[in-house]
Design a protein around this motif. Structure first.
Motif, PDB file in Angstrom:
ATOM      1  N   PRO A   1       0.797  -1.236   0.000  1.00  0.00           N
ATOM      2  CA  PRO A   1       0.000   0.000   0.000  1.00  0.00           C
ATOM      3  C   PRO A   1       0.827   1.283   0.000  1.00  0.00           C
ATOM      4  CG  PRO A   1      -0.997  -1.606   1.465  1.00  0.00           C
ATOM      5  CD  PRO A   1       0.288  -2.205   0.999  1.00  0.00           C
ATOM      6  N   LEU A   2       1.960   1.293   0.704  1.00  0.00           N
ATOM      7  CA  LEU A   2       2.771   2.497   0.777  1.00  0.00           C
ATOM      8  C   LEU A   2       3.848   2.559  -0.286  1.00  0.00           C
ATOM      9  CD1 LEU A   2       3.214   2.839   4.654  1.00  0.00           C
ATOM     10  CD2 LEU A   2       1.518   3.909   3.171  1.00  0.00           C
ATOM     11  N   GLY A   3       4.014   1.504  -1.058  1.00  0.00           N
ATOM     12  CA  GLY A   3       5.030   1.491  -2.108  1.00  0.00           C
ATOM     13  C   GLY A   3       5.666   0.110  -2.237  1.00  0.00           C
ATOM     14  N   ILE A   4       6.852   0.091  -2.811  1.00  0.00           N
ATOM     15  CA  ILE A   4       7.508  -1.183  -3.114  1.00  0.00           C
ATOM     16  C   ILE A   4       8.190  -1.741  -1.870  1.00  0.00           C
ATOM     17  CG2 ILE A   4       9.370  -2.281  -4.413  1.00  0.00           C
ATOM     18  CD1 ILE A   4       8.782  -0.302  -6.665  1.00  0.00           C
ATOM     19  N   ASN A   5       7.865  -2.991  -1.546  1.00  0.00           N
ATOM     20  CA  ASN A   5       8.575  -3.730  -0.511  1.00  0.00           C
ATOM     21  C   ASN A   5       9.377  -4.838  -1.175  1.00  0.00           C
ATOM     22  OD1 ASN A   5       7.325  -2.227   1.539  1.00  0.00           O
ATOM     23  ND2 ASN A   5       7.140  -4.027   2.844  1.00  0.00           N
ATOM     24  N   GLY A   6      10.641  -4.951  -0.793  1.00  0.00           N
ATOM     25  CA  GLY A   6      11.494  -5.986  -1.360  1.00  0.00           C
ATOM     26  C   GLY A   6      12.008  -6.918  -0.280  1.00  0.00           C
ATOM     27  N   TYR A   7      12.202  -8.180  -0.640  1.00  0.00           N
ATOM     28  CA  TYR A   7      12.644  -9.205   0.313  1.00  0.00           C
ATOM     29  C   TYR A   7      13.780  -9.994  -0.338  1.00  0.00           C
ATOM     30  CZ  TYR A   7       8.075  -8.078   2.263  1.00  0.00           C
ATOM     31  OH  TYR A   7       6.981  -7.415   2.768  1.00  0.00           O
ATOM     32  N   TYR A   8      14.996  -9.780   0.146  1.00  0.00           N
ATOM     33  CA  TYR A   8      16.173 -10.480  -0.381  1.00  0.00           C
ATOM     34  C   TYR A   8      16.514 -11.607   0.584  1.00  0.00           C
ATOM     35  CZ  TYR A   8      20.909 -11.340  -2.072  1.00  0.00           C
ATOM     36  OH  TYR A   8      22.046 -11.929  -2.566  1.00  0.00           O
ATOM     37  N   LEU A   9      16.316 -12.824   0.126  1.00  0.00           N
ATOM     38  CA  LEU A   9      16.479 -13.998   0.976  1.00  0.00           C
ATOM     39  C   LEU A   9      17.735 -14.768   0.588  1.00  0.00           C
ATOM     40  CD1 LEU A   9      15.440 -16.102   3.060  1.00  0.00           C
ATOM     41  CD2 LEU A   9      14.034 -17.067   1.221  1.00  0.00           C
ATOM     42  N   VAL A  10      18.579 -15.014   1.582  1.00  0.00           N
ATOM     43  CA  VAL A  10      19.784 -15.826   1.399  1.00  0.00           C
ATOM     44  C   VAL A  10      19.666 -17.048   2.298  1.00  0.00           C
ATOM     45  CG1 VAL A  10      22.307 -15.899   1.500  1.00  0.00           C
ATOM     46  CG2 VAL A  10      21.138 -13.743   0.956  1.00  0.00           C
ATOM     47  N   SER A  11      19.780 -18.232   1.715  1.00  0.00           N
ATOM     48  CA  SER A  11      19.645 -19.474   2.480  1.00  0.00           C
ATOM     49  C   SER A  11      20.923 -20.300   2.393  1.00  0.00           C
ATOM     50  CB  SER A  11      18.460 -20.288   1.950  1.00  0.00           C
ATOM     51  OG  SER A  11      18.431 -21.569   2.551  1.00  0.00           O
ATOM     52  N   ARG A  12      21.275 -20.927   3.497  1.00  0.00           N
ATOM     53  CA  ARG A  12      22.397 -21.886   3.524  1.00  0.00           C
ATOM     54  C   ARG A  12      21.878 -23.312   3.681  1.00  0.00           C
ATOM     55  NH1 ARG A  12      27.308 -19.177   4.895  1.00  0.00           N
ATOM     56  NH2 ARG A  12      27.347 -17.322   3.567  1.00  0.00           N
ATOM     57  N   GLY A  13      20.589 -23.496   3.374  1.00  0.00           N
ATOM     58  CA  GLY A  13      20.007 -24.831   3.469  1.00  0.00           C
ATOM     59  C   GLY A  13      19.470 -25.181   4.835  1.00  0.00           C
ATOM     60  N   ASP A  14      19.365 -24.203   5.712  1.00  0.00           N
ATOM     61  CA  ASP A  14      18.875 -24.446   7.069  1.00  0.00           C
ATOM     62  C   ASP A  14      17.384 -24.133   7.173  1.00  0.00           C
ATOM     63  OD1 ASP A  14      21.460 -25.121   7.954  1.00  0.00           O
ATOM     64  OD2 ASP A  14      21.953 -22.983   8.215  1.00  0.00           O
ATOM     65  N   LYS A  15      16.830 -24.341   8.359  1.00  0.00           N
ATOM     66  CA  LYS A  15      15.410 -24.047   8.579  1.00  0.00           C
ATOM     67  C   LYS A  15      15.177 -22.571   8.888  1.00  0.00           C
ATOM     68  CE  LYS A  15      15.353 -25.177  13.536  1.00  0.00           C
ATOM     69  NZ  LYS A  15      14.713 -26.006  14.580  1.00  0.00           N
ATOM     70  N   THR A  16      16.256 -21.817   9.072  1.00  0.00           N
ATOM     71  CA  THR A  16      16.166 -20.372   9.280  1.00  0.00           C
ATOM     72  C   THR A  16      16.899 -19.661   8.146  1.00  0.00           C
ATOM     73  OG1 THR A  16      18.183 -20.312  10.612  1.00  0.00           O
ATOM     74  CG2 THR A  16      16.108 -20.650  11.784  1.00  0.00           C
ATOM     75  N   PRO A  17      16.525 -18.435   7.796  1.00  0.00           N
ATOM     76  CA  PRO A  17      17.270 -17.699   6.760  1.00  0.00           C
ATOM     77  C   PRO A  17      18.676 -17.356   7.249  1.00  0.00           C
ATOM     78  CG  PRO A  17      15.168 -16.619   7.299  1.00  0.00           C
ATOM     79  CD  PRO A  17      15.411 -17.651   8.350  1.00  0.00           C
ATOM     80  N   TRP A  18      19.652 -17.443   6.358  1.00  0.00           N
ATOM     81  CA  TRP A  18      20.978 -16.937   6.721  1.00  0.00           C
ATOM     82  C   TRP A  18      20.939 -15.415   6.730  1.00  0.00           C
ATOM     83  CZ3 TRP A  18      24.966 -14.076   4.357  1.00  0.00           C
ATOM     84  CH2 TRP A  18      26.193 -14.131   5.026  1.00  0.00           C
ATOM     85  N   ARG A  19      20.120 -14.846   5.837  1.00  0.00           N
ATOM     86  CA  ARG A  19      19.906 -13.397   5.777  1.00  0.00           C
ATOM     87  C   ARG A  19      18.573 -13.146   5.074  1.00  0.00           C
ATOM     88  NH1 ARG A  19      19.505  -8.573   6.712  1.00  0.00           N
ATOM     89  NH2 ARG A  19      20.989  -6.916   6.179  1.00  0.00           N
ATOM     90  N   LEU A  20      17.787 -12.241   5.628  1.00  0.00           N
ATOM     91  CA  LEU A  20      16.558 -11.786   4.982  1.00  0.00           C
ATOM     92  C   LEU A  20      16.525 -10.273   5.098  1.00  0.00           C
ATOM     93  CD1 LEU A  20      13.929 -12.247   3.526  1.00  0.00           C
ATOM     94  CD2 LEU A  20      12.813 -12.729   5.707  1.00  0.00           C
ATOM     95  N   LYS A  21      16.883  -9.631   4.008  1.00  0.00           N
ATOM     96  CA  LYS A  21      16.951  -8.167   3.964  1.00  0.00           C
ATOM     97  C   LYS A  21      15.598  -7.614   3.518  1.00  0.00           C
ATOM     98  CE  LYS A  21      18.344  -3.896   3.512  1.00  0.00           C
ATOM     99  NZ  LYS A  21      18.454  -3.042   4.706  1.00  0.00           N
ATOM    100  N   LEU A  22      15.089  -6.664   4.274  1.00  0.00           N
ATOM    101  CA  LEU A  22      13.793  -6.059   3.977  1.00  0.00           C
ATOM    102  C   LEU A  22      13.993  -4.661   3.426  1.00  0.00           C
ATOM    103  CD1 LEU A  22      10.686  -5.874   4.155  1.00  0.00           C
ATOM    104  CD2 LEU A  22      10.955  -5.209   6.551  1.00  0.00           C
ATOM    105  N   ARG A  23      13.426  -4.413   2.264  1.00  0.00           N
ATOM    106  CA  ARG A  23      13.428  -3.078   1.662  1.00  0.00           C
ATOM    107  C   ARG A  23      12.023  -2.519   1.823  1.00  0.00           C
ATOM    108  NH1 ARG A  23      11.068   0.896  -1.677  1.00  0.00           N
ATOM    109  NH2 ARG A  23      12.611   1.843  -3.044  1.00  0.00           N
ATOM    110  N   SER A  24      11.850  -1.562   2.723  1.00  0.00           N
ATOM    111  CA  SER A  24      10.521  -1.035   2.995  1.00  0.00           C
ATOM    112  C   SER A  24      10.298   0.291   2.274  1.00  0.00           C
ATOM    113  CB  SER A  24      10.310  -0.863   4.503  1.00  0.00           C
ATOM    114  OG  SER A  24      11.258   0.035   5.025  1.00  0.00           O
TER     115      SER A  24
END
Length: 387
Positions: A327-350
């Motif tokens: 609603p407020l604009g573009i949201n981006g989600y950059y997901l980096v996985s090392r094969g685990d059950k948790t993200p190694w990195r999840l960068k949020l662009r709000s």
């Protein structure tokens, strides 16, 4: 040039000295009624005119991106839906789309259409809040009551489906939490029709008000070049003539099949009034998109709304990027996985983070009296800035 900071007991230093006049440094916030959350603006004033402005952020920082790394893919949805608290469903959506892309999942068709409809209803809820609160910030009390009346009607049906009023937690990796209640589509259609019937109030009561127009027309003009330089998006960017909307230009969910209904609202003026007009017209179009989704869902045969997942969900090693037209604009989600059950990195662009930075360009040269009008027209949520 001398500067005097207001509110720290400068005493005699406030007087004009041998070096000439001194500029005043005024802090707006971090607790201020014209902001949606806790934001501080550091203004340098020459009399009543703003010379420089600096948004000072971080007062609501929760470290959400770091917390993502300690939660599994089901749990991070709870954290992600809270940064823009007016757009919780849309925030959840971006996360699950990124994880599903990483896993190569094909979500059931029924879930895709329900997600699209709920995303548009969430967009209307977000916009109604600003359509009501922005006139309130400029001294008009009545519109906010109309806005909350419409919001309550939509909140009621969303709460019936998800169990939540604000943080829905209805998205799941692979689909949705559960199917819709019996007879729910009819109740949504009635709520959408009711909200649509109330929108002329904002057209007549707000846009038809000469005081509102005087406070907003040609005030806080943001150029298309500034929009692109700062990465602003959403209604803020489109009000400055930047004709970009991910729902049309890079369709996701069911938006590819809704192109005949979807209308990207733009203006060329780039002022406070144009931003409000874009928000209002976009609300009208979101209601039309919700109706189109209801029509499609009525035609679909009963079916699943989610996929059966393993007890421990692990994403394969790799990276992916998903973005949505929130609603407020573009949201981006950059997901980096090392094969685990948790993200190694999840960068949020709000969206709000970029949008609010334009204040450094918008405020200098304007009067303090126009500061609230400009600030409110940026339609931001501070949690979406600080994450």
């Amino acid at each position: 040039m001398r500067e005097t900071t207001v509110g720290v007991g400068a005493g005699a230093e406030n007087l004009v000295g041998e070096l000439g006049t001194s500029d005043m440094v005024l802090n707006i916030g971090p607790q201020h009624p014209s902001t949606h959350g806790v934001l501080r603006l550091k203004l340098v004033l020459d009399g009543e005119r703003i010379v420089a402005a600096e948004p000072v952020i971080g007062y609501m920082h929760r470290g959400a991106e770091k917390l993502f790394e300690a939660r599994d893919y089901r749990q991070i949805i709870m954290l992600a839906n809270r940064h823009d608290w007016l757009s919780a469903f849309s925030n959840e959506l971006g996360v699950v789309l990124a994880v599903e892309r990483m896993l190569g999942m094909e979500v059931p068709e029924r879930a895709v259409w329900i997600r699209t409809m709920l995303a548009e209803l969430n967009r209307v809820l977000n916009h109604l809040m600003f359509l009501g609160s922005y006139p309130l910030e400029l001294g008009g009390i009545t519109p906010v009551f109309h806005a909350f009346h419409g919001r309550e009607e939509l909140q009621h049906v969303l709460e019936e489906a998800s169990g939540g009023r604000m943080h829905y937690m209805f998205n799941r990796v692979g689909g949705l939490k559960e199917d819709l209640p019996a007879g729910w589509l009819g109740r949504v259609r009635a709520a959408v029709a009711s909200v649509r019937s109330q929108l002329p109030v904002f057209e007549n009561l707000v846009l038809g008000n000469e005081i509102f127009r005087a406070r907003t027309a040609d005030v806080g003009v943001l150029s298309a070049e500034q929009v692109k330089a700062y990465g602003a998006s959403g209604p803020i960017a489109r009000a400055s003539g930047v004709d970009f909307d991910l729902r049309r230009d890079e369709p996701y969910l069911a938006y590819g099949e809704l192109q005949d209904v979807l209308r990207v609202v733009t203006r060329q003026e780039g002022d406070c009034l144009a931003r409000f007009e874009c928000l209002l017209e976009q609300t009208v179009n979101s209601l039309a998109l919700a109706d189109a989704c209801l029509d499609r869902l009525a035609e679909l045969a009963p079916g699943p709304v989610n996929l059966r997942l393993p007890k421990v969900l692990k994403a394969p090693e790799g990276t992916t990027y998903a973005w949505t037209e929130n609603p407020l604009g573009i949201n981006g989600y950059y997901l980096v996985s090392r094969g685990d059950k948790t993200p190694w990195r999840l960068k949020l662009r709000s969206a709000s983070y970029n949008n609010i930075q334009t204040l450094t360009e918008l405020l200098p040269g304007t009067l303090v009296a126009d500061m609230v009008a400009i600030l409110g027209s940026m339609f931001f949520v501070v949690g979406d800035i600080d994450k």
